[in-house]
Each structure stands twice: as structure tokens, then as C-alpha cells.
Design a protein around this motif. Structure first.
Motif, PDB file in Angstrom:
ATOM      1  N   LEU A 182      -2.154 -11.296  -5.547  1.00  0.00           N
ATOM      2  CA  LEU A 182      -2.045 -10.285  -4.505  1.00  0.00           C
ATOM      3  C   LEU A 182      -2.695  -8.960  -4.917  1.00  0.00           C
ATOM      4  O   LEU A 182      -3.473  -8.380  -4.144  1.00  0.00           O
ATOM      5  CB  LEU A 182      -0.563 -10.044  -4.162  1.00  0.00           C
ATOM      6  CG  LEU A 182       0.151 -11.143  -3.383  1.00  0.00           C
ATOM      7  CD1 LEU A 182       1.631 -10.812  -3.226  1.00  0.00           C
ATOM      8  CD2 LEU A 182      -0.476 -11.327  -1.993  1.00  0.00           C
ATOM      9  N   GLN A 183      -2.370  -8.455  -6.110  1.00  0.00           N
ATOM     10  CA  GLN A 183      -2.905  -7.154  -6.539  1.00  0.00           C
ATOM     11  C   GLN A 183      -2.794  -7.083  -8.068  1.00  0.00           C
ATOM     12  O   GLN A 183      -1.721  -6.871  -8.610  1.00  0.00           O
ATOM     13  CB  GLN A 183      -2.100  -6.038  -5.870  1.00  0.00           C
ATOM     14  CG  GLN A 183      -2.918  -4.827  -5.424  1.00  0.00           C
ATOM     15  CD  GLN A 183      -3.467  -4.031  -6.629  1.00  0.00           C
ATOM     16  OE1 GLN A 183      -2.831  -3.977  -7.679  1.00  0.00           O
ATOM     17  NE2 GLN A 183      -4.643  -3.435  -6.470  1.00  0.00           N
ATOM     18  N   THR A 227       2.007  -5.311   1.232  1.00  0.00           N
ATOM     19  CA  THR A 227       1.839  -5.711  -0.174  1.00  0.00           C
ATOM     20  C   THR A 227       2.746  -4.877  -1.084  1.00  0.00           C
ATOM     21  O   THR A 227       3.329  -5.396  -2.045  1.00  0.00           O
ATOM     22  CB  THR A 227       0.373  -5.551  -0.600  1.00  0.00           C
ATOM     23  OG1 THR A 227      -0.462  -6.325   0.269  1.00  0.00           O
ATOM     24  CG2 THR A 227       0.169  -6.018  -2.043  1.00  0.00           C
TER      25      THR A 227
END
Length: 598
Positions: free
Chosen positions: A175-176, A295
Motif C-alpha cells: 500500500l505505501q 490509506t
């Protein structure tokens, strides 16, 4: 106390000790391990679904492609259903996995306790001479229970937590990666703190279990000796001693609580710091349009869930350390060698089976402690059918001779022959089948009268009654409330000492031994009962080799031979009249007793 191993085994080697027990429940264990993966995946998916719902509401670009084609309400409904499915899925699998793990743990606990009991009952008397009973009870009960938790709540739980951390970390990097890297790096110092506190916990927990063993030993000693405690008014003195031991135990337990609490507090603090870091870094990224609100929400949930397994991991690690302490203490017992073993060859020489029992001691030396001999260079023979009495002052070695003959201890030097066969070449069950022993203090188990006579061997009621009749104890048994079915409490607490002794005669008679050993066998009986038992003994001794230990020398005047012992050495041998003529130790002891009876 049980001697600790000079070199401690590593945790990994201790854990491997449990693997053979785990293999016995291999299928259930495999099922519980397989269920860990879907549980970890479902736990990781839930924050992603919640983050997607927030992104959908905000209209952010990172929403899954298949959700964009639906109106907002429909998309939220789809995500709600998916979240509910993961919750229900996880609940069901947690229940099944928890049941299987507990079942494996209980099975391992039961198997280890069985094996430990078998091993303990196979150890020589030397082990019990130096080991407090309360300490053994602690190891067979609380230590084994703690050991079962190593699998049911510890090892498998730790694998589950590690798997959850790995799946969450992988999802975060997808995701990050910047936020993911920040959270993962925070795990490094936390892991170091956990290892430090767990090491301290392990040491404190081992000391706590040692203190618990001392506590149980003192409790058992005082309960068994309660009559002496009360007769000599030691209640307050013993209570004060117990308080001191109890306080030592509490002090060690407090140390384990401190280290355990330190771990929980550290993880709680780090978890909050992690969330704060995610909010701080994520806020800057949102302002730079490098991160969506969905997120960021996902990472806040991930920050909680990443440290939750670590917190659970720490709690289970504490349980695991307790289990390793228990394994360490139990392994100390398993490592105790079985000193007295049966010969590898099971063949029994036929002549022994039909013999009346010849006994020969050849140059026998024996000591309960190294270089402190209770028996010194003992050399004598007892012919088949001969009645021999052992006489001597306290500590002369009379009881030691009986223990060596029954092979409760091994000789230090020399050998003992039964019908020309070294007793070490005979299976213990065969040796003791030929020797009937009646002690001064007959031990009874909780159970009925019949079972205390047969002691687990197969005899029908007619044989039990015949043995009781032959030893003149049938009337006593029949006078009990339920006769042969009368239930006896632990150690025969509901009958007198003399009545317990009567059952010991029936116990010996039913086995029809070739050799009969009487160790002050009639000392607990009244004059009338002793006369009846003496008649039965005269019948029982016919055709048998007999060894009689008696402090009342008037009761052994008619034996074939008297062996006089002093400090473990045979100093005189002969009949009653011959020894009186010699004017040695026996004559002195006899005259002293006669003067005392005047």
C-alpha cells in the motif's frame, strides 16, 4: 533437592524434547497449523476494507476498480458485507483452531505426566532418599501443566502472531512503503526490549518454581507428620517457618509479575507512539497529495494490529518461558538414570522356580553415600529352608541387608546370589515374586481390603480368603463393616496400626514366596493377636527360607541361626545357646533385655 544439570540445555533443545509427544497428535496439530494462514489473512484484509470504505466516501482515486461502477450506497453495502464475511470467517476459524490447539496441549500434558510417573516409579530408592516428595508432586502437577501450555498457548500462538505480523507487513508495503518501513523499523528496538525482559522473567520464574517446590515439600511434610506437630505443640513454630517459605515464593513471583508488566507497558507505549507517528507522517503526505485519507486510516488500523500480535506474542512468550522452565525441571527428572535395571536377557533359570531359596552374600559392600559404608565386606550364606535372625544395635545394617536382597539398592561391591544366580541377572518382578516382605509399618493404599491384599495382581476371592484364613486374619477382616469390600482411606487411616499389620501377613501369604522376610513384623500387635499370628507364622515358615529382624531377642530363640551385626560387619554367628556361651555382643544384648524385662 533434585540436583540441577551442570549444563543447561538451550531453549531449542528443550523444545525438541516435546516434538515426539506432538507427533502422537500429528493430524490435529497439522490442522491447527493450517488454519493459521487464513486467520492471518482475514485479520489483514479487514483494515484494507475499512480504508476502502473511507476512500469511497471521500471519492478518492485509490478505490478498487470494481467498486467505482456502483453508486456510493451500493459500494458501501458491498464493503460492509465483505467485512461481515471476514468477521464471521475469523470467528469460526478461531473457535476451531483454539479447540484443536487446546486438545493437542492436553494430550501432550497427559502423555508427559504418564511417562514421568512411569520413570519416577522406576528410579532407585537413592533418588527418593535425596528428593523431597513435595518437590516431585510439584513437577508432576503444576510443572507438567505449565509445560502443556508451551504447545497449546505458547508455541502455536507465537507462530500465529509472527504470521500475522508478516502478512500485515507485506500488505503495508504493497500500500505505501514509506509508512510501512517506518512501522517495521519500530519493531527492532521493541523486540530487543522484549528479549531482555523475557530473559529476566525466565530467571525469576525458575526461582519461583523452586520456591514452590519447597513450599509443597513443607506442606506435605507437615500434613503427613501432623500428629507429631500437634503432640509437641509445633503449630506456631511450623506456621512461622511456612510463612517464611511462602514469603520467599511470593517475592520471586513478584519479580516475574514485574518483568511481565514491564513488557506489556512497553508495548502499550510503543503502540501509541506508532499511531502518533503514522498520523504525523501521514498528515504531511496528505497535505502533499501523496496519500489518501483511506490509506491513512488503513495504516492507523495496521499500526494497532501490528503491535497487537507483538503484545500477544510477548504474553505467549511469557507463557513459553514458564513452559521452558517447567521443561527444564522435568528434564532434570527424565535425565535421572534408572540405576536398577532388568537384565537384557529375559530367560529365567528353571532351578530358581522350584527352589526353597538359598541366599548368599559374597564380599558385599554398600553405602547410602559415597565412602560412608553401611555394609562392610559382608560374607555369609543361608541354606534353603533355614530360619536366620539378624541381630544388632541400631545402625548395624540389618534393614540395609533386606533392601539389598530385594534390590531396592545396588551393592557397591560384591554380589548377592539367589539359588546360585546373581540377583542382578533376574528381572526385578521375578526376584520380588520369590521374596515376601512383612515390615513393621505396613503401608496401605486407598481402596478396598481385597485390593490391598492383591496389590493389582489377579487372585479370585477364594484365594484371598484362603490367604487370610492361613494367617489367622480372616476374623478381623470379616468383622469390618463390609468385610473384604470395606473401603480403606489413604494409608489405612480408618483402621488401627495392628490391623494394618494383619493385612500385611495376608498380602505375603497369598503370593506363596520361597523366601520370607520379617522386619519386626509383630511389633504392632497386642499379645493375644501376636499369639494367633505366631501360630500362622509357624505354618507359613515351613519349607521356606526366612530372615527375621527382631529387637526382642526372646522371640528368635528357636531360629536355626543368628547373625550378629555391628557397624555393617558380621561379628558373630550361631544358635541362641552358642552365642550365649561365647559371651560376646549377643550375650550382652540379651542380658540387658532380660534385666529390662525384670
Amino acid at each position: 533437592m533434585i540436583a540441577n544439570s551442570p549444563k543447561r540445555e538451550s531453549d531449542w533443545r528443550l523444545f525438541l524434547r516435546l516434538v515426539p509427544y506432538a507427533r502422537r497428535s500429528g493430524r490435529i496439530l497439522a490442522l491447527s497449523m493450517i488454519l493459521l494462514l487464513p486467520l492471518s489473512v482475514s485479520s489483514t484484509i479487514q483494515p484494507i476494507i475499512i480504508g476502502q470504505a473511507i476512500s469511497l466516501i471521500k471519492g478518492e482515486a485509490n478505490v478498487f476498480e470494481f467498486l467505482r461502477q456502483y453508486p456510493l450506497a451500493v459500494g458501501l453495502n458491498i464493503l460492509s458485507v465483505l467485512l461481515l464475511i471476514t468477521v464471521l470467517f475469523r470467528l469460526g476459524f478461531v473457535a476451531v483452531q483454539g479447540y484443536t490447539v487446546q486438545k493437542v496441549g492436553q494430550k501432550i500434558t497427559a502423555d508427559i505426566r504418564d511417562d514421568l510417573f512411569d520413570h519416577v516409579t522406576s528410579l532407585a530408592m537413592r533418588f527418593f532418599d535425596r528428593t523431597p516428595i513435595g518437590s516431585l508432586i510439584t513437577r508432576l502437577t503444576s510443572d507438567v501443566s505449565a509445560l502443556g501450555e508451551v504447545f497449546s498457548g505458547g508455541a502455536i500462538g507465537i507462530i500465529s502472531d509472527l504470521l500475522s505480523i508478516v502478512t500485515i507487513a507485506i500488505a503495508m508495503f504493497f500500500l505505501q512503503w514509506q509508512l510501512a518501513l517506518m512501522l517495521v523499523l519500530m519493531l527492532v528496538p521493541v523486540t530487543g526490549l522484549i528479549i531482555y525482559f523475557q530473559h529476566q522473567f525466565r530467571q525469576a520464574n525458575y526461582k519461583a518454581r523452586e520456591e514452590l517446590s519447597s513450599l509443597n515439600s513443607m506442606l506435605q511434610e507437615n500434613i503427613v507428620g501432623i500428629n507429631v506437630v500437634q503432640l509437641f505443640r509445633r503449630e506456631k513454630f511450623n506456621s512461622e517457618m511456612f510463612r517464611q517459605v511462602n514469603q520467599h515464593y511470593i517475592d520471586q513471583v513478584d519479580k516475574t509479575i514485574f518483568h511481565d508488566s514491564a513488557i506489556s507497558a512497553t508495548l502499550e507505549w510503543v503502540s501509541l507512539v506508532a499511531i502518533a507517528c503514522v498520523l504525523w507522517a501521514g498528515g504531511y503526505m496528505i497535505m502533499g497529495n501523496n496519500l489518501s485519507f483511506g490509506t491513512l486510516s488503513t495504516f492507523i488500523l495496521f499500526a494497532q494490529r501490528l503491535f497487537d500480535p507483538l503484545r500477544q506474542f510477548a504474553e505467549k512468550f511469557t507463557m513459553l518461558q514458564s513452559g521452558f522452565t517447567a521443561i527444564e525441571r522435568i528434564v532434570d527428572i527424565f535425565n535421572e538414570p534408572i540405576e536398577i535395571k532388568d537384565p537384557e536377557t529375559k530367560a529365567i533359570q528353571p532351578k530358581l522356580l522350584n527352589s526353597a531359596g538359598e541366599i548368599r552374600f559374597e564380599k558385599v559392600w554398600f553405602g547410602y553415600k559415597p565412602n560412608e559404608y553401611a555394609i562392610r565386606d559382608l560374607d555369609f550364606s543361608i541354606r534353603p529352608g533355614e530360619k536366620v535372625a539378624l541381630v544388632g544395635p541400631t545402625g548395624a545394617g540389618k534393614s540395609s541387608i533386606i533392601r539389598l536382597l530385594c534390590r531396592l539398592y545396588e551393592t557397591t561391591q560384591g554380589r548377592i546370589l539367589l539359588d546360585g544366580i546373581d540377583i542382578r541377572d533376574l528381572p526385578q518382578s521375578e526376584l520380588r515374586r520369590h521374596i515376601g516382605v512383612i515390615l513393621q509399618d505396613g503401608f496401605l493404599f486407598a481402596g478396598d481390603v481385597k485390593s490391598n491384599i492383591t496389590l493389582g495382581e489377579e487372585y479370585d476371592l477364594a484365594e484371598i480368603q484362603a490367604a487370610a484364613e492361613s494367617t489367622n486374619v480372616a476374623k478381623f477382616i470379616e468383622d469390618l463393616p463390609q468385610g473384604y469390600n470395606t473401603q480403606l482411606r489413604e494409608r489405612g487411616a480408618n483402621i488401627s496400626g495392628g490391623q494394618k499389620q494383619l493385612l500385611a501377613f495376608a498380602r505375603a501369604a497369598i503370593r506363596n514366596p520361597h523366601i520370607l522376610v520379617l522386619d519386626e513384623a509383630t511389633a504392632s500387635l497386642d499379645v493375644g493377636t501376636e499369639a494367633a499370628i505366631q501360630q500362622a507364622l509357624d505354618r507359613l515358615l515351613q519349607g521356606r527360607t526366612a530372615i527375621i529382624i527382631a529387637h526382642r531377642l526372646s522371640t528368635i530363640r528357636n531360629v536355626d541361626r543368628i547373625l550378629v551385626l555391628k557397624r555393617g560387619q558380621l561379628i558373630e554367628s550361631g544358635s541362641h545357646d552358642e552365642l550365649l556361651e561365647q559371651g560376646g555382643l549377643y550375650a550382652s544384648l540379651y542380658k540387658l533385655q532380660m534385666l529390662g524385662d525384670v
